[in-house]
Write an enzyme that holds these catalytic residues in place. Structure first.
Site, short mmCIF file in Angstrom:
data_model
loop_
_atom_site.label_atom_id
_atom_site.label_comp_id
_atom_site.label_asym_id
_atom_site.label_seq_id
_atom_site.Cartn_x
_atom_site.Cartn_y
_atom_site.Cartn_z
N CYS A 1 0.81 -1.21 0.00
CA CYS A 1 0.00 0.00 0.00
C CYS A 1 0.85 1.26 0.00
CB CYS A 1 -0.96 -0.01 1.19
SG CYS A 1 -0.15 -0.12 2.81
N HIS B 1 -2.14 0.41 6.99
CA HIS B 1 -2.47 0.76 5.61
C HIS B 1 -2.02 2.19 5.34
CE1 HIS B 1 -4.39 0.16 1.80
NE2 HIS B 1 -5.33 1.08 1.98
N ASP C 1 -8.00 5.94 -2.36
CA ASP C 1 -7.18 4.77 -2.00
C ASP C 1 -6.77 4.04 -3.27
OD1 ASP C 1 -5.90 2.65 -0.90
OD2 ASP C 1 -7.48 2.13 0.53
#
Length: 662
Positions: free
Chosen positions: A413, A457, A473
Site C-alpha cells: 500500500c 495501511h 485509495d
C-alpha cells in the site's frame, strides 16, 4: 583432614531457609527477561550460596566483603543504566540488594526482612507487564512467599505442606475484599495503573513517524492488536473503516514525513453529516503521540488536540493503554478553503525526482484540466496496467517512484499511496499521504472491532475545489478485496504471507483451533485491559453511575471507601473472635455440677476421686430420704454420659430429676 568452618551466628533453620530460597528464586528468575544478566545472576547466586552454606555448614561472607560487593554492584548498576534513578536502575538495585540481604541473613529477623523485600520484588514485575499470565504467575509466587513467611514464624511441630498452602491461601483470600474496595473506590488519577517515566526510548510498535517503501509491509508480520473499538449502533461497513493516523506531506525523493506544525487551527468540530459515528476506542501503547480515529474526527478527547492535518495527538507519547470516546463524520468536508501556504506545502516535489512519472502526469493534464478527471486517469492506470499487490516487492534502489510505476509494478500500500500522491502533485493537484489502519475484525463475543498491526495501511488525500480533502485509495484500484474483505483476502496467493493471515479453507484442525484460541484470548484481553488496566477516572465514574452513586464527589467516594473498609475489618474481627471463642461447656457436666452443689448444701459434697455411682451410694447411706431421687438422677446421667445412643428425652428427664432434688 580439614573440616568446614562453622556458620557464624546462624539461627535460621534449614527448612525455613529452603522455603525462602525457593520463593526468592521464583521471584527473581523472570526478571532475566528485562534486567541485565549479571544483576539476576548475582541475586540468584547470593540466594543459592546462603542456602548451601546452611546445608553444608559453610562460613558466610563477612560484613566487609558484603559491603564491598554491595558497593561494586551499585557501581555496576550506574555503569549499566547510567543512573540510580528510574524504573530499570531501581529494579536492578532492588534485586541485587535482595540477594545480598539473603546472603547476610543470620537471624530470623534478617530472614523476615528478606521476605518483605521479596514482596517488593513481586510488585516490580508489574512495571514491565500486566498481562493475565503474569498476574497468575505472581499470584502463585505470592502464595509461595507467604508460605515462607509462615514457616519462619512456625512454633512447635512444622506444619505440613497442605497446612502451609492452606494458611497462605487463606491469608491472601482475606486480602481480596480490601484490594477490591481500594481498586474500585480509591480516587483515580489520570495515568497508568502501573508505570514510571521511561528511562530510555521504548521499543516502538505500530506506525512510524515516516513512510518509505517497505515500512508499512513490515507491520504485517505482527498479529498484535493496535486498537479495539466499540460502537453503540453496530460496526461501520468495511469501506468506512479507515483509522486515521500520521499524515505525511514532505517528500525528499524516498521518504515521506509530516510537516512541522505552524500556527493554524482547523475547525475542531466539522459540521456533522448523515452517517455520523459515535464510538469508544481502546488504543494499545505505541510510544508515539498520535491517537487513532475514524475519518474524519468530529470531536477531540480530553487532553488531546487536532492538528492542521486532522490528526489527533496528545502531549505525551502513548506509553499505556488509552481509552477515549469519539465522534466521526465520514462525509463531512475537510478544509474546504486551502490557504496558499498549505497549497504550496502539498504541491512540493524534490527537483529531478521521477521524470517519467512527471511526464505521465503532464500528459494527463494536457488531455483534461479537471482535477477529478486526472485522479480518475491515475486510478485507471493502476487498474489497467499489470500491477500486483504483494508483501514482498523487489527492492527499489534507484528512483523509487519511476522504478515502481514503470518497472517492478509490484508493491504494497505504501508504494501505491506514495506514487499516487507524487503523480497528483506533478499534475498540480495538492495531495498528501495518510497512514493508519484499514479494516478490523468484529469480535461477536466481546462486541467490539479488533484492529491488528497487520491491518496497517496507507492511502492518499487530494484537495479538490468545493470538496476539500477527498480520500483516494489507489490500493482499491489494484486489490479491491483489500478494502472489502481485509488484508488476508488481498494476499491469499502471496507465498510470504504470515500463517495467521491464512484464513482460507484447508488449513486443518490445528490452524482452526489456533484462530479460536486467538479469538477468545483477545476477548479476555479486551475486558482485562478495559476494566483493570484501563480503569481510570472515566471508568471509575462510569462504575459509580451504574451503582447509582454518580452524584458523589471525591469526598463522598473516600467516605464510602473508608466505611466499607471498616465494615470489612469488623466482619474479620467478629469472625476472629468467633473462631477463638471459649469452647462451650458440656451441658451434662454443667448439670452434674448443679447436682453436686445442691448435695453440698445439705452437707454431702462429692470427693474429687469419687465417681457418680459411688457418690450416689454415699448419699443414700447418709440421707435415705434422698435415695430414690438421687438414684434416678444418677442412672439417667450415666445413660446420657456413657450410653451408646443418648436419647434427647433423657436430657429432659435429667432436668426433672434435678428439679426433684431442689
Amino acid at each position: 583432614m580439614t573440616t568446614a568452618a562453622p556458620v557464624l551466628s546462624d539461627r535460621v533453620g534449614l527448612a525455613p531457609l529452603g522455603w525462602l530460597t525457593l520463593a526468592l528464586t521464583v521471584l527473581l528468575a523472570p526478571h532475566a527477561l528485562n534486567q541485565p544478566a549479571w544483576v539476576v545472576a548475582l541475586a540468584l547466586l547470593s540466594v543459592g550460596w546462603r542456602y548451601m552454606a546452611a546445608r553444608q555448614g559453610l562460613r558466610l561472607p563477612g560484613r566487609w566483603l558484603l559491603a564491598l560487593t554491595a558497593l561494586a554492584a551499585t557501581v555496576g548498576v550506574v555503569a549499566t543504566h547510567g543512573t540510580l534513578l528510574g524504573r530499570d536502575a531501581g529494579v536492578s538495585l532492588l534485586l541485587v540488594m535482595t540477594g545480598l540481604k539473603m546472603l547476610e541473613s543470620r537471624t530470623p529477623r534478617d530472614a523476615m526482612l528478606t521476605v518483605f523485600l521479596g514482596y517488593f520484588v513481586v510488585v516490580t514485575h508489574f512495571l514491565y507487564s500486566q498481562e493475565i499470565p503474569v498476574v497468575l504467575y505472581l499470584a502463585a509466587a505470592m502464595v509461595l512467599t507467604t508460605m515462607a513467611l509462615i514457616r519462619l514464624n512456625a512454633v512447635g511441630p512444622p506444619p505440613t505442606l497442605r497446612e502451609h498452602a492452606g494458611l497462605a491461601g487463606l491469608m491472601l483470600v482475606q486480602a481480596i475484599p480490601v484490594m477490591v474496595i481500594l481498586f474500585l473506590l480509591f480516587p483515580r488519577l489520570p495515568g497508568p495503573l502501573w508505570g514510571m517515566p521511561q528511562d530510555e526510548p521504548a521499543a516502538r510498535t505500530g506506525l512510524s513517524d515516516s513512510m518509505s517503501p517497505g515500512s508499512i509491509s513490515e507491520l504485517l508480520q505482527s498479529n498484535a492488536p493496535a486498537l479495539r473499538a466499540t460502537f453503540p449502533d453496530g460496526p461501520p461497513p468495511a469501506p468506512l473503516r479507515y483509522w486515521r493516523g500520521p499524515v505525511f506531506s514532505a517528500y525528499d525523493g524516498r521518504t515521506w514525513r509530516p510537516l512541522p506544525d505552524f500556527p493554524y487551527s482547523p475547525d475542531p468540530e466539522p459540521p456533522l453529516a448523515p452517517g455520523t459515528l459515535t464510538y469508544s476506542v481502546m488504543l494499545e501503547p505505541h510510544h508515539n503521540r498520535w491517537l487513532l480515529a475514524l475519518d474524519r474526527p468530529a470531536s477531540v478527547p480530553a487532553g488531546a488536540r487536532l492538528n492542521p492535518d486532522y490528526v489527533l495527538s496528545t502531549r505525551r507519547p502513548v506509553h499505556r493503554l488509552e481509552t477515549y470516546n469519539l465522534t466521526s463524520a465520514p462525509a463531512a468536508p475537510l478544509e474546504s478553503e486551502l490557504n496558499p501556504q498549505r497549497r504550496e506545502q502539498n504541491l512540493q516535489l524534490p527537483g529531478g525526482a521521477a521524470p517519467r512519472a512527471r511526464a505521465l502526469a503532464e500528459a494527463w493534464l494536457a488531455e483534461t484540466d479537471a482535477p477529478s478527471e486526472v485522479v480518475q486517469r491515475a486510478l485507471e492506470f493502476f487498474n489497467r496496467e499489470p500491477f500486483r499487490y504483494t508483501l514482498s516487492p523487489p527492492r527499489l534502489d534507484r528512483d523509487p517512484v519511476d522504478q515502481f510505476l514503470f518497472e517492478s509494478r509490484a508493491g504494497f500500500c505504501e508504494h501505491y499511496a506514495g506514487s499516487f500522491v507524487f503523480l497528483m502533485r506533478a499534475a498540480g493537484i495538492p495531495a498528501r499521504v495518510v497512514t493508519g489502519y484499514q479494516g478490523g475484525e468484529w469480535n461477536r463475543a466481546g462486541g467490539y472491532l479488533l484492529v491488528r498491526q497487520s491491518d496497517a495501511h496507507a492511502w492518499a488525500e487530494v484537495w479538490l475545489e468545493g470538496q476539500g480533502w477527498v480520500r483516494v485509495d489507489p490500493t482499491a484500484a489494484v486489490a479491491p478485496e483489500r478494502i472489502e474483505q481485509g488484508i488476508h483476502a488481498a494476499l491469499s496467493g502471496d507465498a510470504n504471507v504470515p500463517a495467521f493471515l491464512r484464513r482460507g479453507e484447508g488449513l486443518g484442525m490445528i490452524m482452526t483451533l489456533r484462530f479460536q484460541w486467538d479469538y477468545w484470548r483477545d476477548v479476555t484481553a479486551y475486558y482485562w485491559n478495559g476494566w483493570v488496566l484501563g480503569f481510570g477516572p472515566d471508568r471509575q465514574r462510569e462504575f459509580l453511575e451504574r451503582l447509582g452513586l454518580g452524584h458523589l464527589d471525591w469526598r463522598g467516594v473516600v467516605g464510602l471507601m473508608v466505611g466499607l473498609l471498616l465494615a470489612v475489618a469488623m466482619v474479620f474481627g467478629l469472625a476472629f473472635l468467633w473462631r477463638n471463642r471459649r469452647p462451650q461447656r458440656d451441658p451434662l457436666a454443667r448439670m452434674y455440677r448443679r447436682f453436686a452443689r445442691r448435695m453440698a448444701r445439705v452437707g454431702i459434697a462429692p470427693h474429687p476421686h469419687e465417681g457418680p455411682r459411688d457418690f450416689a451410694h454415699r448419699v443414700a447411706r447418709e440421707r435415705p430420704d434422698l435415695r430414690d431421687a438421687v438414684t434416678r438422677f444418677t442412672r439417667t446421667y450415666e445413660a446420657l454420659r456413657y450410653g451408646p445412643d443418648p436419647d434427647p428425652d433423657q436430657f429432659k428427664a435429667l432436668r426433672l430429676h434435678l428439679r426433684e432434688l431442689s
